[in-house]
Design an enzyme around this catalytic site. Structure first.
Site, short mmCIF file in Angstrom:
data_model
loop_
_atom_site.label_atom_id
_atom_site.label_comp_id
_atom_site.label_asym_id
_atom_site.label_seq_id
_atom_site.Cartn_x
_atom_site.Cartn_y
_atom_site.Cartn_z
N SER A 39 0.84 -1.20 0.00
CA SER A 39 0.00 0.00 0.00
C SER A 39 0.88 1.25 0.00
CB SER A 39 -0.95 -0.06 1.20
OG SER A 39 -2.01 0.85 1.04
N ASP A 88 -9.83 -5.81 -3.62
CA ASP A 88 -9.28 -4.76 -2.75
C ASP A 88 -10.32 -3.66 -2.60
OD1 ASP A 88 -7.74 -2.46 -1.80
OD2 ASP A 88 -5.98 -3.67 -2.28
N HIS A 106 -7.38 -6.05 0.68
CA HIS A 106 -6.21 -5.22 0.99
C HIS A 106 -5.50 -5.66 2.27
CE1 HIS A 106 -3.89 -1.68 -0.07
NE2 HIS A 106 -3.99 -1.20 1.16
#
Lengths: 274, 274
Positions: A145, A221, A253
């Site tokens: 991320s 996600d 995610h």
């Protein structure tokens, strides 16, 4: 450097350490996994940069990297995601301030004195890790991320310091996302020209990467609109950058996604570092 | 049964669920990992019982079992370690009350109404899991610390319900340990005869186990005097019980120990369940 804890893990040692950082002007915590092969001599290093709200601890406990690092003989370094402490500027939002350093050197008040994660990772922590642990000059970098953004941007801007790069669900195009515009505006100011050095898609277009790149992205996600993997994948193809972009159906995610593919990433880096 | 969360993990699904437990008289949370093989048909089940202060979550996020369960085609069930909630008796100590059910059916006040983890795991949760997930009648059981004690005692007392058993750093002889005497006294009363059914070393002497047993113990475990692995290992040998006791040099009591050997335990159970 002080030892916070050391635990035997897959025949090696998972340690947590603190040191006084000159770059960040505060005490910083980081973790290092040393594989059993380090007992025989220096090993290559894989850097793992974490995402928003994370510390050195999230990936250390949940990503499952140690098993694979022990198999392949890589050290893994887990830095924190920002400076911290009472004297360090902060914000109530989860995505600016402590836990959200975004791997840049802030130039704007109130962030400028401490928020220097780019230099911290690239230079100071690298020097500390090199001096204190049995590691050598072969370094790879990955992250999740915001940390995937950090991995891609640090690598592309510093090809002499990294030999391999990959990312899990990176923020791929932050200058076009609320995960990016908000933070770059705060840390770097409103001159968007200064943001380009911190956008993986733009760096890919401008510089590319000397080797090949591995990116995994979960198809389920919940932050696809903020991560913008489509922009990154499109640029990878358009630029004919050597690399692999994998859209992994059904994954979200979370660290359940990261640890599902941790083995692939560690093997990828080991292939390129050894 | 309600779904709290479901995340894709190693090609399968890691879920967290709640249900109203008749046995415990409160809402209970548990986690189930279903491997990709469950899409083809029912798979065997590995129960993982956690230790003091843990919930369904600790092993789910830190033990690294999913990767190996996906490889071998086992479902993994992660129960909570006690009843919970406002109406449920508790104690300020970390080792009695909520988070410390010890896998017994309490007979004493104030614990008796809710603290029935033995029946809950053995019957009610097994029925729920069997009804709601694609699993079959082949069940193995393992656990860590207090959960290792639970795994060994549930298996030895119920050989018709379990086909394989192992443990990570189990409380091996609780009737002779402050991790046991204190809790059995509270939950079961002062008649020590009632404690024998919950002591793995005594059950090993009395009943033994139909198959072979795997126990891993860290040599640098900070709780060796409370776990009493020496008593368990001595009884294993004295009784000529088929099994393997491994003292793992340098490992402590943490999940860095558990996940270092999670692969071995999952493979052990898969060999015996398939």
């Amino acid at each position: 450097m002080d030892i916070v804890s050391e635990n035997r893990s897959f025949g090696g040692v998972q340690g947590v350490y603190t040191h006084d950082s000159n770059t960040c002007g505060c005490e910083m915590t980081f973790a290092v996994y040393l594989p059993p092969q380090a007992e025989e001599g220096p090993v290559p290093v894989l850097w793992y940069l974490s995402g928003l709200t994370c510390t050195h601890e999230n990936a250390m406990t949940k990503a499952g990297l140690q098993e694979h690092a022990a198999m392949h003989g890589l050290a893994v370094v887990f830095p924190d995601t920002s400076p911290r402490g009472e004297g360090v500027a902060n914000d109530e939002a989860y995505d600016v301030g402590q836990g959200a350093g975004f791997y840049v050197n802030a130039t704007r008040s109130p962030w400028r004195p401490h928020y220097r994660m780019y230099d911290y990772i690239l230079n100071e922590l690298r020097d500390v890790v090199t001096a204190e642990f049995k590691v050598d000059g072969r370094h790879g970098i990955t992250g999740h991320s915001m940390g995937g953004h950090g991995a891609l941007t640090l690598a592309m801007r510093n090809p002499d310091q990294f030999d391999s790069v990959s990312a899990f669900a990176p923020i791929g195009n932050p200058t076009k996302s609320d995960w990016g515009r908000k933070q770059f505006s705060a840390y770097l100011g409103d001159d968007e020209a200064s943001w380009a050095d911190h956008d993986a898609t733009m760096l890919l277009e401008d510089k590319g990467w000397k080797g090949d790149i591995l990116v995994d992205q979960g198809g389920a996600d919940q932050f696809l609109d903020l991560l913008r993997p489509d922009a990154l994948a499109e640029m990878l193809a358009r630029r004919r950058q050597a690399g692999t972009f994998r859209m992994q159906k059904g994954y979200d995610h979370s660290y359940f996604f990261v640890n599902s593919f941790a083995g692939d990433h560690v093997a990828w880096h080991a292939d390129r570092l050894y």
